[in-house]
Design an enzyme around this catalytic site. Structure first.
Site, PDB file in Angstrom:
ATOM      1  N   LYS A 298      -6.805   4.843  22.390  1.00 44.64           N
ATOM      2  CA  LYS A 298      -5.660   6.151  22.715  1.00 44.64           C
ATOM      3  C   LYS A 298      -6.970   7.072  22.309  1.00 44.64           C
ATOM      4  O   LYS A 298      -8.236   7.238  22.029  1.00 44.64           O
ATOM      5  CB  LYS A 298      -5.585   6.384  20.367  1.00 44.64           C
ATOM      6  CG  LYS A 298      -5.257   7.810  20.785  1.00 44.64           C
ATOM      7  CD  LYS A 298      -4.633   7.736  19.252  1.00 44.64           C
ATOM      8  CE  LYS A 298      -3.220   8.856  19.334  1.00 44.64           C
ATOM      9  NZ  LYS A 298      -3.415   8.667  17.638  1.00 44.64           N
TER      10      LYS A 298
ATOM     11  N   LYS B 258     -10.280   4.812  19.253  1.00 37.05           N
ATOM     12  CA  LYS B 258      -9.606   6.807  19.437  1.00 37.05           C
ATOM     13  C   LYS B 258     -10.237   6.855  19.548  1.00 37.05           C
ATOM     14  O   LYS B 258     -11.313   7.752  19.100  1.00 37.05           O
ATOM     15  CB  LYS B 258      -9.252   6.207  17.463  1.00 37.05           C
ATOM     16  CG  LYS B 258      -7.642   7.638  17.232  1.00 37.05           C
ATOM     17  CD  LYS B 258      -7.417   7.806  16.214  1.00 37.05           C
ATOM     18  CE  LYS B 258      -7.005   9.216  16.182  1.00 37.05           C
ATOM     19  NZ  LYS B 258      -5.754   8.751  14.898  1.00 37.05           N
TER      20      LYS B 258
END
Length: 328
Positions: free
Chosen positions: A254, A196
């Site tokens: 992400k 992320k």
């Protein structure tokens, strides 16, 4: 060799193109992010995410039934927490009667077969908008992990099928896995936000949940001390490998489109399914461009999700999921 080999023969018309198509997108590929709020009769459009809404619990069943009717079988839950319930320790996050816990129960009562994944991070519950507990200008790792374990257990008790830790604290996957095992939740899965990045594409999401870091003295202004540096590639593989070793059932990259190189590398080394989050900024950009007549919305939307799957995604968390399902 030309002319014996003419590649265009396999592109001659839609029938032959469909026959030899390598990447097929279906509703089974998607996780549907859902935003839930307190109150009644609320279907509140998010200004920076046109066509996407926050739902109160009484309107949630109708949305769940529609998703299920479209073949969308998995949701990823987020909650917008009232200001008076926020503190620095995310106390409300583990409240068995909290909004998240009631949302899980509502979905399971509506469509028991719907797979419910829940966001596990403190930022929606934090007065500072951070994913962890703040002290002396620092985000505390280990006390935050303890709070996340309590939060995850409350989700499991409420009926969550998967928890999805998005916090990026060190060691949280093994701690969460052990907490679930020790409390007889061995069948509750973990989808780890493994790679992320500290991305500028998250802005509309933070508007949706009012979870942006606050601008205050001695409070970190961003999340770069725990989310990943966008310049790094090998770090993503290291983070993912550690999460798999610690018990993650699914790993995630992400955002999506700006990180498709990372998606492919993670897919190549991963022993578990790979999820990709096509984030709010990606959604908002296409909506804005289409509203101005600059892009063909549906064609670009489909091309985007195909590219994410082609890069290696087994699952795609996308705000376009419902629209894609209707088209395909």
């Amino acid at each position: 060799m030309y002319p014996l080999r003419r590649n265009r023969r396999l592109r001659l018309n839609e029938s032959v193109r469909s026959l030899v198509r390598e990447t097929i997108v279906t509703p089974n590929d998607f996780l549907v992010p859902l935003f839930v709020v307190e109150g009644k009769g609320i279907k509140d459009e998010i200004p920076s995410m046109p066509g996407y809404y926050r739902y109160s619990l009484d309107l949630l069943p109708a949305e769940i039934k529609e998703l299920w009717s479209l073949g969308l079988k998995s949701v990823l839950l987020f909650v917008k927490v009232p200001e008076h319930l926020k503190d620095n320790k995310g106390t409300e996050a583990s409240n068995p009667s909290g909004l998240m816990q009631r949302a899980i129960q509502t979905i399971k009562q509506t469509v028991p077969e719907m797979l419910v994944m829940t966001d596990v991070a403190l930022d929606p519950y934090s007065i500072y908008g951070h994913d962890g507990i703040v002290e002396n200008g620092q985000i505390l790792n280990d006390p935050t992990v303890e709070a996340l374990c309590a939060m995850a257990l409350s989700h499991a008790h409420a009926g969550a099928d998967f928890i999805a830790p998005s916090d990026m604290m060190d060691g949280r996957i093994i701690s969460l896995r052990e907490a679930l095992e020790d409390n007889s939740f061995e069948n509750v899965g973990i989808m780890a936000y493994s790679a992320k990045y500290a991305s500028a594409f998250y802005g509309p999401f933070r508007d949706a949940l009012d979870s942006a870091p606050v601008d205050a003295q001695n409070i970190p202004k961003d999340k770069k001390t725990y989310q990943m540096d966008c310049h790094n590639r090998l770090e993503a593989l290291r983070e993912t490998r550690m999460d798999i070793e610690e018990g993650a059932d699914i790993v995630m990259v992400k955002p999506g489109l700006p990180y498709l190189d990372i998606v492919r590398e993670v897919k190549n080394m991963s022993e578990v399914p790979v999820a990709v989050y096509q984030v709010s900024g990606e959604y908002a950009m296409l909506k804005a461009a289409a509203a101005n007549g600059w892009l063909d919305h549906d064609a670009v939307m489909l091309e985007q999700v195909v590219s994410i799957k082609r890069a290696g995604a087994d699952l795609i968390a996308s705000y376009f999921a419902k629209e894609v399902a209707k088209l395909i």
